[in-house]
Enzyme design. Structure first.
Site, PDB file in Angstrom:
ATOM      1  N   LYS A  52       0.847  -1.207   0.000  1.00 43.48           N
ATOM      2  CA  LYS A  52       0.000   0.000   0.000  1.00 43.48           C
ATOM      3  C   LYS A  52       0.875   1.247   0.000  1.00 43.48           C
ATOM      4  O   LYS A  52       0.637   2.201  -0.753  1.00 43.48           O
ATOM      5  CB  LYS A  52      -0.935  -0.011   1.219  1.00 43.48           C
ATOM      6  CG  LYS A  52      -2.018  -1.090   1.122  1.00 43.48           C
ATOM      7  CD  LYS A  52      -2.753  -1.315   2.445  1.00 43.48           C
ATOM      8  CE  LYS A  52      -3.661  -2.535   2.354  1.00 43.48           C
ATOM      9  NZ  LYS A  52      -4.292  -2.902   3.632  1.00 43.48           N
ATOM     10  N   GLN A  96      -3.947  -1.676   9.898  1.00 46.85           N
ATOM     11  CA  GLN A  96      -3.909  -3.017   9.298  1.00 46.85           C
ATOM     12  C   GLN A  96      -4.420  -4.056  10.293  1.00 46.85           C
ATOM     13  O   GLN A  96      -3.935  -4.137  11.417  1.00 46.85           O
ATOM     14  CB  GLN A  96      -2.470  -3.340   8.858  1.00 46.85           C
ATOM     15  CG  GLN A  96      -2.343  -4.626   8.068  1.00 46.85           C
ATOM     16  CD  GLN A  96      -3.057  -4.587   6.714  1.00 46.85           C
ATOM     17  OE1 GLN A  96      -2.978  -3.598   5.992  1.00 46.85           O
ATOM     18  NE2 GLN A  96      -3.760  -5.659   6.375  1.00 46.85           N
ATOM     19  N   ASP A 119     -10.617   2.688   4.786  1.00 50.08           N
ATOM     20  CA  ASP A 119     -10.879   1.243   4.734  1.00 50.08           C
ATOM     21  C   ASP A 119     -12.381   0.950   4.756  1.00 50.08           C
ATOM     22  O   ASP A 119     -12.798  -0.177   4.515  1.00 50.08           O
ATOM     23  CB  ASP A 119     -10.217   0.541   5.933  1.00 50.08           C
ATOM     24  CG  ASP A 119      -8.936  -0.190   5.537  1.00 50.08           C
ATOM     25  OD1 ASP A 119      -8.751  -0.450   4.334  1.00 50.08           O
ATOM     26  OD2 ASP A 119      -8.132  -0.499   6.436  1.00 50.08           O
TER      27      ASP A 119
END
Ligand code: NAP
Length: 292
Positions: A52, A96, A119
């Site tokens: 990412k 994450q 997200d």
């Protein structure tokens, strides 16, 4: 059978974002800034976050990687998120997952400013997505799949979609998006999980199957109707002595035997995976554009 090439489609999306970012910069506007938080030393998480961050730099985004030891306290993590919420330069925040067991993922997700929740896991964004509101941040994997269906102009209206797996990050939002009054969308959706009986019979009625289970090669040829569209979300690393790396990635679909029956199918790797990163970058650009 045609392959749904996620790698190529993601590249087209990222190339277009790169142009958009350059245009922002040329007109004196700020460029998108993604802050990624990684806790501990989970190998898969490290790989995902690294790719990412790498993608951010390739397309002209700023990224900040914040790493904590496995034993970081929940309070310390929440304080960092609060600081990032307040930081005017940061447009998008991702933490994450999975997190170590002593930290509440729910608390962490709910502490992120919904306007920076790229997200799309915050309940406000899930609610907005469910209502079909355009300003929702949609979680990256289902959003990436929708972009892939759109790119290949796959007709979804009136089709029967069967989603296998009901996780909050993949299966559940996928089922909602496919059922929304949108394009792609407007499917009749059946959402299956580990307690579903007659899974094979249900799958055989599907025009579109989305497999998000996490069991390698779970979907077999005798579960798939001729001409179906098959989207394979699964990624499992299995040992393979014939590979230099000693392993290979396998999806949730028995690709070799299922592919010949399908009209379209995603490969693993190179299908849904790259689309997930492209979708995250689109969300980050949108967060920046909304705020500046
Ligand atoms: P998850 O949270 O473990 O959810 C798995 C789902 O599959 C659950 O809803 C579970 O049902 C269901 N399931 C398990 N066994 C089943 C069975 N025998 N029959 C029917 N349903 C069954 O997994 P996830 O996070 O959604 O991820 C799924 C897969 O996608 C994994 O391989 C993951 O690595 C991969 N993934 C890929 C990407 C990408 O970018 N390509 C992104 C995210 C995830 P219950 O709810 O009843 O337990």
């Amino acid at each position: 059978m045609q392959l749904l090439n996620g790698k190529e489609t993601a590249k087209a999306i990222l190339d277009s974002l790169e142009i958009d970012v350059a245009q922002r910069a040329a007109s004196g506007k700020k460029v998108p800034h993604l802050a990624a938080i990684l806790v501990g030393n989970n190998g898969a998480s490290e790989t995902y976050v690294a790719s990412k961050v790498k993608t951010c730099s390739e397309i002209g985004f700023i990224s900040t990687l914040i790493q904590f030891e496995e034993d970081v306290t929940e309070i310390k993590l929440l304080e960092k998120i609060e600081a990032l919420n307040e930081d005017m330069d940061v447009d998008g925040i991702l933490v994450q997952l999975p997190l170590p067991a002593h930290i509440s993922e729910k608390k962490v997700i709910e502490s992120i400013d919904p306007a920076k929740d790229v997200d799309g896991f915050h309940p406000i964004n899930i609610g907005k997505m469910t209502l079909g509101e355009k300003d929702a941040f949609i979680s990256a994997t289902p959003y990436g799949i929708m972009l892939l269906l759109e790119h290949y102009k796959i007709e979804t209206k009136g089709k029967h979609a069967v989603v296998i797996g009901r996780s909050h990050i993949v299966g559940r939002p996928m089922s909602i998006l496919l059922s929304n009054n949108s394009n792609p969308g407007n499917c009749t959706v059946t959402l299956c999980h580990s307690k579903t009986t007659n899974l094979k019979e249900i799958c055989l009625q599907a025009d579109i199957i989305v497999a998000a289970i996490g069991i390698p090669e779970f979907v077999k040829a005798d579960m798939v109707k001729e001409g179906a569209v098959v989207i394979d979300v699964g990624i499992t690393r299995i040992k393979d002595a014939s590979k230099k790396s000693g392993h290979r990635l396998v999806g949730d679909v028995d690709f070799t035997n299922v592919a010949p029956k399908t009209s379209y199918i995603t490969p693993v790797p190179g299908g849904v995976g790259p689309m997930t990163i492209a979708a995250l970058m689109k969300n980050t650009f949108k967060a920046c554009d909304n705020r500046n």
